[in-house]
Design a protein around this motif. Structure first.
Motif, mmCIF file in Angstrom:
data_model
loop_
_atom_site.group_PDB
_atom_site.id
_atom_site.type_symbol
_atom_site.label_atom_id
_atom_site.label_comp_id
_atom_site.label_asym_id
_atom_site.label_seq_id
_atom_site.Cartn_x
_atom_site.Cartn_y
_atom_site.Cartn_z
ATOM 1 N N LEU A 88 -67.795 41.168 141.400
ATOM 2 C CA LEU A 88 -68.640 41.829 142.383
ATOM 3 C C LEU A 88 -68.267 43.281 142.641
ATOM 4 N N GLY A 89 -67.040 43.667 142.321
ATOM 5 C CA GLY A 89 -66.623 45.035 142.571
ATOM 6 C C GLY A 89 -65.205 45.104 143.081
ATOM 7 N N LEU A 90 -64.790 46.297 143.457
ATOM 8 C CA LEU A 90 -63.432 46.514 143.935
ATOM 9 C C LEU A 90 -63.232 45.919 145.320
ATOM 10 N N SER A 148 -67.585 51.491 139.047
ATOM 11 C CA SER A 148 -66.410 51.233 139.890
ATOM 12 C C SER A 148 -65.140 51.546 139.105
ATOM 13 N N LEU A 149 -65.301 51.808 137.798
ATOM 14 C CA LEU A 149 -64.174 52.112 136.926
ATOM 15 C C LEU A 149 -64.587 53.199 135.942
ATOM 16 N N PHE A 150 -63.736 54.203 135.801
ATOM 17 C CA PHE A 150 -63.933 55.265 134.811
ATOM 18 C C PHE A 150 -62.630 55.385 134.038
ATOM 19 N N LEU A 151 -62.716 55.311 132.719
ATOM 20 C CA LEU A 151 -61.548 55.355 131.849
ATOM 21 C C LEU A 151 -61.515 56.688 131.116
ATOM 22 N N ILE A 152 -60.418 57.441 131.279
ATOM 23 C CA ILE A 152 -60.302 58.767 130.687
ATOM 24 C C ILE A 152 -59.198 58.759 129.638
#
Length: 309
Positions: free
Chosen positions: A4-6, A203-207
């Protein structure tokens, strides 16, 4: 997986007093404060938890302190928890604590956890905007700017961003093992991802980290009620002496208003509002990362000014 999310972000830090004051000034509500750390909460129940980096109860670190030590996601019920535990147990250790939360690690070494959601309905004033040609968003004689009593508390935990050693491997883990969906990506840098049970842009960004020593949290943020709240609360935050890192401005990927500040948590912390919503009909975009694709506009903070001065 229908995540569902963080729900919560857990940090190992070096300065407890600085973290307590920072989160109070940011606008979060105090839940717990003791000699080991603290817990602070948004209106929906999403939290930031922090303890000293040396606290033995924290999961194993994958980067020097201060830094994130665990990311906690919510699910609807025990059946979904059991599905996640069974999937992750195929090739990695999974532990269940006394509260029923399951704990493990992703393929980049970040500790992740899953629990039945503790989120609650947000109770907050309606945010309305008056737009010519549309029905008024506010009642007659209701002012959009309140000199006193304006909302300072963020509404929900928005997103977390990691520096990762291999963005393709990291994306594959969240997509293939946990059902996350890529909404957009920066080419050769990494994806913006949302879990299947959440329609927010990410809800998530990967760099991608191009420095082997740069692994860990890049930034995290909570949603505020409007762009006005980002600007107003960010302005007041800056007046208390916190160093602006980036912003205020508005992103292209996700469309959210933003204002980033240096923090004692190892990365920056953002004020955020008005993020795009997407469903399965959305086609992900791909852009090169750069100043022209990172924001549609950007302002620099200045002191207040009047034509009469």
């Amino acid at each position: 997986m229908n995540i569902l999310g963080l729900e919560s972000l857990v940090f190992g830090v070096l300065d407890l007093d600085a973290c307590h004051q920072y989160l109070l000034d940011y606008g979060l509500n105090l839940v717990e404060k003791n000699e080991r750390g603290g817990t602070y909460q948004a209106l929906d129940g999403g939290t930031v938890v922090f303890k000293l980096d040396t606290d033995p109860s924290l999961p194993k670190a994958n980067a020097p302190a201060p830094n994130i030590r665990e990311t906690v996601y919510g699910v609807a019920d025990q059946t979904e928890l059991d599905r996640i535990a069974a999937e992750l147990s195929k090739d990695r250790e999974v532990n269940v604590d006394q509260e029923g939360t399951i704990h493990s690690f992703d393929d980049s070494g970040f500790a992740i956890a899953f629990r039945i959601t503790r989120k609650r309905k947000i109770v907050a004033p309606h945010v309305g905007i008056n737009v010519p040609g549309q029905e008024p968003g506010r009642a007659m004689n209701e002012c959009g700017v309140l000199l006193e009593g304006h909302s300072k508390t963020p509404r929900s935990l928005s997103h977390v961003v990691y520096f990762v050693p291999d963005h393709k491997k990291a994306e594959a883990f969240y997509a293939d093992r946990l059902g996350f969906i890529t909404t957009d990506r920066f080419i050769n840098i990494g994806p913006f991802m949302r879990p299947a049970g959440l329609n927010e842009h990410h809800s998530l960004f990967l760099i991608q980290s191009f420095n082997p020593h740069m692994v860990g949290v890049n930034h995290f943020t909570f949603h505020f009620g409007s762009g006005y709240e980002v600007l107003r609360n960010g302005w007041e935050f800056a007046q208390k002496g916190y160093k602006s890192f980036w912003g205020p401005g508005r992103h292209i990927m996700g469309s959210n208003f933003f204002w980033y500040f240096n923090s004692p948590f190892g990365g920056t912390m953002e004020f955020d509002a008005d993020m795009d919503l997407h469903d399965d009909n959305w086609t992900p975009r791909a852009m090169p990362m750069g100043s022209d694709t990172s924001q549609v506009f950007l302002f620099d903070q200045r002191k207040k000014w009047s034509p009469g001065e």
